[in-house]
Design a protein around this motif. Structure first.
Motif, PDB file in Angstrom:
ATOM      1  N   GLN A 262      -3.426   0.709  -3.139  1.00  0.00           N
ATOM      2  CA  GLN A 262      -2.805  -0.610  -3.226  1.00  0.00           C
ATOM      3  C   GLN A 262      -2.135  -0.804  -4.581  1.00  0.00           C
ATOM      4  O   GLN A 262      -2.750  -0.567  -5.631  1.00  0.00           O
ATOM      5  CB  GLN A 262      -3.849  -1.706  -3.024  1.00  0.00           C
TER       6      GLN A 262
ATOM      7  N   THR B 240      -0.215  -3.882  -6.592  1.00  0.00           N
ATOM      8  CA  THR B 240       0.082  -5.306  -6.596  1.00  0.00           C
ATOM      9  C   THR B 240       0.769  -5.657  -7.913  1.00  0.00           C
ATOM     10  O   THR B 240       0.238  -5.361  -8.984  1.00  0.00           O
ATOM     11  CB  THR B 240      -1.188  -6.149  -6.432  1.00  0.00           C
TER      12      THR B 240
ATOM     13  N   VAL C 197       0.873  -1.171   0.000  1.00  0.00           N
ATOM     14  CA  VAL C 197       0.000   0.000   0.000  1.00  0.00           C
ATOM     15  C   VAL C 197       0.913   1.224   0.000  1.00  0.00           C
ATOM     16  O   VAL C 197       1.840   1.319   0.817  1.00  0.00           O
ATOM     17  CB  VAL C 197      -0.931   0.033   1.220  1.00  0.00           C
TER      18      VAL C 197
END
Length: 124
Positions: A119, A121, A93
């Motif tokens: 976030q 990823t 994050v």
């Protein structure tokens, strides 16, 4: 009261890019150094990048140097983080914040109250 809204996160594959934005309001944005930090699950919040109030100085963690670029637009009260060549270890994050006067850009406790973050990823 300061408000910080991060955006631009998402799910990408290794090697791809993302651009994070942080819109600030409620204080003199143009007079403050701004920083990006990140926090992975189970890990401490770590410094990623910072930029002085006038953009004249930029600072990066060794792990992102050469891949990430921090910038700011004082007219829009916004700071950006361009992230290229993303790696799975960049998954976290991401948070932006303003540096309190006299604080160290590397110390998360020297910054203001943290927002929700965005976030990021990165899949392998």
């Amino acid at each position: 009261q300061v408000q910080l809204v991060e955006s631009g996160g998402g799910l990408v594959q290794a090697g791809e890019s993302l651009r994070l934005s942080c819109a600030a309001s409620g204080r003199t944005f143009s007079g403050s150094s701004m920083g990006w930090f990140r926090q992975a699950p189970g890990a401490e919040r770590e410094f990623v990048a910072a930029i002085r109030w006038n953009g004249a100085g930029t600072y990066y963690a060794d792990s992102v140097k050469g891949r990430f670029t921090i910038s700011r637009d004082n007219a829009k009260n916004t700071v950006y983080l361009q992230m290229n060549s993303l790696k799975p270890e960049d998954t976290a994050v991401y948070y932006c914040n303003y540096l309190r006067p006299g604080g160290s850009i590397y110390n998360p406790q020297a910054f203001g109250s943290w927002g929700q973050g965005t976030q990021v990823t990165v899949s392998s």
